[in-house]
Design a protein around this motif. Structure first.
Motif, mmCIF file in Angstrom:
data_model
loop_
_atom_site.group_PDB
_atom_site.id
_atom_site.type_symbol
_atom_site.label_atom_id
_atom_site.label_comp_id
_atom_site.label_asym_id
_atom_site.label_seq_id
_atom_site.Cartn_x
_atom_site.Cartn_y
_atom_site.Cartn_z
ATOM 1 N N GLY A 120 0.356 7.105 3.129
ATOM 2 C CA GLY A 120 1.737 6.632 3.243
ATOM 3 C C GLY A 120 1.818 5.331 4.027
ATOM 4 N N ARG A 121 1.131 5.279 5.148
ATOM 5 C CA ARG A 121 1.191 4.076 6.009
ATOM 6 C C ARG A 121 0.703 2.840 5.255
ATOM 7 N N GLN A 122 -0.383 3.014 4.494
ATOM 8 C CA GLN A 122 -0.918 1.863 3.757
ATOM 9 C C GLN A 122 0.106 1.358 2.739
ATOM 10 N N ASN A 123 0.742 2.309 2.072
ATOM 11 C CA ASN A 123 1.709 1.929 1.034
ATOM 12 C C ASN A 123 2.958 1.277 1.608
ATOM 13 N N VAL A 124 3.535 1.864 2.645
ATOM 14 C CA VAL A 124 4.805 1.303 3.134
ATOM 15 C C VAL A 124 4.578 -0.045 3.830
ATOM 16 N N ALA A 125 3.393 -0.190 4.455
ATOM 17 C CA ALA A 125 3.114 -1.466 5.131
ATOM 18 C C ALA A 125 2.857 -2.556 4.082
ATOM 19 N N SER A 126 2.088 -2.211 3.043
ATOM 20 C CA SER A 126 1.832 -3.187 1.985
ATOM 21 C C SER A 126 3.153 -3.578 1.302
ATOM 22 N N SER A 177 -5.092 0.415 16.678
ATOM 23 C CA SER A 177 -5.053 0.896 15.289
ATOM 24 C C SER A 177 -3.804 0.407 14.580
ATOM 25 N N ASN A 178 -2.685 0.366 15.285
ATOM 26 C CA ASN A 178 -1.450 -0.048 14.620
ATOM 27 C C ASN A 178 -1.512 -1.533 14.254
ATOM 28 N N TYR A 179 -1.748 -2.373 15.250
ATOM 29 C CA TYR A 179 -1.740 -3.819 14.964
ATOM 30 C C TYR A 179 -2.937 -4.210 14.095
ATOM 31 N N GLY A 180 -4.083 -3.552 14.306
ATOM 32 C CA GLY A 180 -5.261 -3.841 13.485
ATOM 33 C C GLY A 180 -4.989 -3.550 12.011
ATOM 34 N N ASN A 181 -4.373 -2.395 11.736
ATOM 35 C CA ASN A 181 -4.069 -2.042 10.343
ATOM 36 C C ASN A 181 -2.976 -2.931 9.762
ATOM 37 N N TRP A 182 -1.990 -3.277 10.573
ATOM 38 C CA TRP A 182 -0.911 -4.139 10.045
ATOM 39 C C TRP A 182 -1.431 -5.545 9.711
ATOM 40 N N ASP A 222 -6.173 -10.714 -1.197
ATOM 41 C CA ASP A 222 -4.728 -10.593 -1.221
ATOM 42 C C ASP A 222 -4.347 -9.361 -2.039
ATOM 43 N N ARG A 223 -4.540 -8.193 -1.443
ATOM 44 C CA ARG A 223 -4.332 -6.952 -2.182
ATOM 45 C C ARG A 223 -2.934 -6.405 -1.941
ATOM 46 N N THR A 224 -2.329 -5.874 -3.020
ATOM 47 C CA THR A 224 -1.029 -5.232 -2.865
ATOM 48 C C THR A 224 -1.136 -3.838 -3.461
ATOM 49 N N PHE A 225 -0.714 -2.847 -2.723
ATOM 50 C CA PHE A 225 -0.686 -1.493 -3.275
ATOM 51 C C PHE A 225 0.467 -1.402 -4.263
ATOM 52 N N ASN A 226 0.203 -0.812 -5.407
ATOM 53 C CA ASN A 226 1.274 -0.596 -6.381
ATOM 54 C C ASN A 226 1.833 0.805 -6.126
ATOM 55 N N PRO A 227 3.049 0.909 -5.558
ATOM 56 C CA PRO A 227 3.534 2.235 -5.134
ATOM 57 C C PRO A 227 3.699 3.215 -6.297
ATOM 58 N N TYR A 274 -4.364 -6.322 8.933
ATOM 59 C CA TYR A 274 -5.253 -6.102 7.782
ATOM 60 C C TYR A 274 -4.439 -6.093 6.486
ATOM 61 N N LEU A 275 -3.359 -5.279 6.481
ATOM 62 C CA LEU A 275 -2.561 -5.141 5.253
ATOM 63 C C LEU A 275 -1.716 -6.372 4.958
ATOM 64 N N ALA A 276 -1.368 -7.109 6.014
ATOM 65 C CA ALA A 276 -0.585 -8.337 5.802
ATOM 66 C C ALA A 276 -1.480 -9.463 5.283
ATOM 67 N N GLY A 277 -2.792 -9.234 5.304
ATOM 68 C CA GLY A 277 -3.722 -10.258 4.811
ATOM 69 C C GLY A 277 -4.062 -11.317 5.850
ATOM 70 N N VAL A 278 -3.755 -11.016 7.127
ATOM 71 C CA VAL A 278 -4.085 -11.993 8.174
ATOM 72 C C VAL A 278 -5.069 -11.371 9.176
ATOM 73 N N GLY A 279 -5.744 -10.306 8.716
ATOM 74 C CA GLY A 279 -6.699 -9.617 9.593
ATOM 75 C C GLY A 279 -8.081 -9.628 9.005
#
Ligand SMILES: Cc1cc2nc3c(=O)[nH]c(=O)nc-3n(C[C@H](O)[C@H](O)[C@H](O)COP(=O)(O)OP(=O)(O)OC[C@H]3O[C@@H](n4cnc5c(N)ncnc54)[C@H](O)[C@@H]3O)c2cc1C
Length: 432
Positions: A356-362, A390-395, A407-412, A397-402
């Motif tokens: 869920g976290r990966q999807n909503v953040a992406s 873990s929070n900022y590291g994952n964010w 440039d990956r986007t999860f397709n919900p 990462y998913l924003a593409g600046v980590g």
């Protein structure tokens, strides 16, 4: 003026446990008596970022339970424990008016707010000697920096290098040591959800897990997930689940406030493997704990860059701050029912699965194109297991600046089909 009594302080922060506690172990080896201390820092409870509190009701309740459990465990070892509310540096000053503080034992920190807080205490008590320990890692920095000069950008190269001749420090046998020095008397404050300005609340019956804070609950959960149910043997197949208590370990909440040590988990996995057999799943939990370490090493290396809009790789990040869209995301009213179900779970329970976290953040970063720091700040307030690394590291990462430049986007929609094909999860959270 009579000389003040000399004492040491065992300052608990995000290491709220008595077992495998390097600081507790070391404080016990000293000749001087010591006072264990936990401070509910006033600044932390009032500060806001992007309009969000630094800590919300779910984590506050969990933290109160963790500190209460710590109090009971320390009492069994006859260790005097002071619990206060206020500015931490003022609490140290107050203690130093009565006692001479010689040493402060605590966990090492390197992220902005934690470093600033330690600096304020250093200023208040300039003569104290600091004894800090890296008790939050699975793999100790002494081993990591013997193996690596620099933390690689990619997790896979970090993991592969670290796993070669992996050495995990032994656990500190700190929980059975009895305190036999003079008691130090100091009056604790009475602290509750109400005194911290939160309303009491009931746990939502749909919750994936009814979390309770404290080391005892953490160890209960560990034994349940390991030997009682042997769920660990299926972890790799179930870990992407969305509904129920046992699809993943749920260790994160206790790991985050330090009431559970990842070194303890590691040795429990090894014992489990001896008794029930090793497989991909038993290894995979260690693999995930290495992800947790990886983000700690990233913040150690890049310091405050993990909080910067352009992240650790200075990637240009074009963003908007559209309040209406952000409001819809928060309240589960976007165009994606999968994102909505996850966001409602977070709002109502303080929990969301890793999937869920990966999807909503992406979705927030790549589809709504909003400033990732706002999403991360909302998570910081809401998550019961919020952890800065873990929070900022994952964010980032998913924003593409980590650590992931792709440039990956999860397709919900696709993700919902893969992980919620029978719609059980969406029905749970979206039904009227
Ligand atoms: C945007 C985003 C924000 C996140 N914020 C946090 C946070 O504030 N606090 C937090 O603890 N985790 C965070 N995570 C990581 C992960 O989602 C949670 O650790 C995990 O869902 C917790 O559930 P569990 O304990 O059942 O995990 P399990 O699957 O049982 O994993 C075991 C442990 O491994 C570690 N782990 C697993 N996945 C990750 C990961 N991707 N990154 C770092 N460590 C991991 C955790 O310590 C976890 O408890 C975030 C992930 C994303 C995508």
């Amino acid at each position: 003026m009579p000389e003040k009594q000399k004492i040491n302080i065992l300052w608990f922060t995000k290491d709220l446990r008595t077992s495998d506690s390097e600081s507790l172990y070391k404080a016990m080896q000293e000749d001087l008596p010591f006072l264990a201390l936990y401070v509910f820092d006033a600044d932390f409870f009032v500060q806001k970022q992007f309009g969000f509190r630094k800590i919300g009701k779910y984590r506050t309740k969990f933290l109160l339970e963790s500190v209460e459990d710590l109090k009971q465990n320390l009492a069994k070892q006859k260790i005097p424990f002071l619990i206060k509310y206020g500015k931490t540096e003022d609490v140290f000053k107050e203690i130093s008016e009565e006692f001479e503080i010689v040493k402060i034992f605590c966990q090492e920190e390197w992220t902005k707010e934690e470093v600033e807080l330690q600096a304020k205490i250093e200023k208040a008590i300039p003569n104290a000697i600091w004894e800090k320990s890296y008790s939050q890692f699975l793999v100790h920095p002494l081993f990591v920096f013997k193996t690596l000069d620099k933390i690689p950008m990619l997790f896979t190269s970090f993991r592969q290098k670290i796993e070669k001749n992996l050495l995990i420090r032994p656990e500190f046998e700190s929980e059975d040591l009895m305190y036999d020095k003079p008691e130090i008397h100091f009056k604790s404050d009475t602290i509750s959800l109400k005194s911290l300005c939160f309303e009491d609340f009931e746990t939502d019956e749909r919750t994936a897990f009814p979390f309770s804070g404290g080391e005892n609950e953490a160890l209960k959960r560990l034994h349940h997930y390991f030997s009682e149910t042997q769920n660990l043997s299926q972890y790799k197949q179930t870990r992407n689940g969305l509904v129920g208590r046992d699809y993943s370990s749920k260790f994160s909440a206790w790991l985050s406030d330090g009431s559970l040590s990842s070194v303890t988990i590691y040795y429990e996995i090894k014992k489990y493997e001896e008794e029930f057999g090793a497989n991909d799943s038993t290894y995979w939990l260690i693999f995930e704990l290495l992800w947790r370490d990886f983000f700690r090493y990233i913040s150690l290396q890049y310091k405050d860059l993990i909080f910067w809009k352009n992240g650790i790789n200075h990637q240009k990040y074009f963003v908007e701050n559209n309040k209406a869209l952000i409001q819809k995301w928060k309240n589960g009213k976007t165009d994606s029912d999968f994102v909505n179900a996850n966001m409602l779970e977070l709002k109502n329970t303080g929990w969301m699965s890793n999937r869920g976290r990966q999807n909503v953040a992406s979705y927030f970063c790549k589809i709504l194109k909003q400033d990732w720091r706002i999403g991360a700040a909302y998570f910081e307030e809401m998550l019961i297991d919020y952890d800065v690394h873990s929070n900022y590291g994952n964010w980032v990462y998913l924003a593409g600046v980590g650590n992931d430049n792709r440039d990956r986007t999860f397709n919900p929609e696709k993700q919902a089909e893969m992980f919620d094909s029978n719609q059980k999860f969406r029905r749970l959270w979206l039904k009227k």
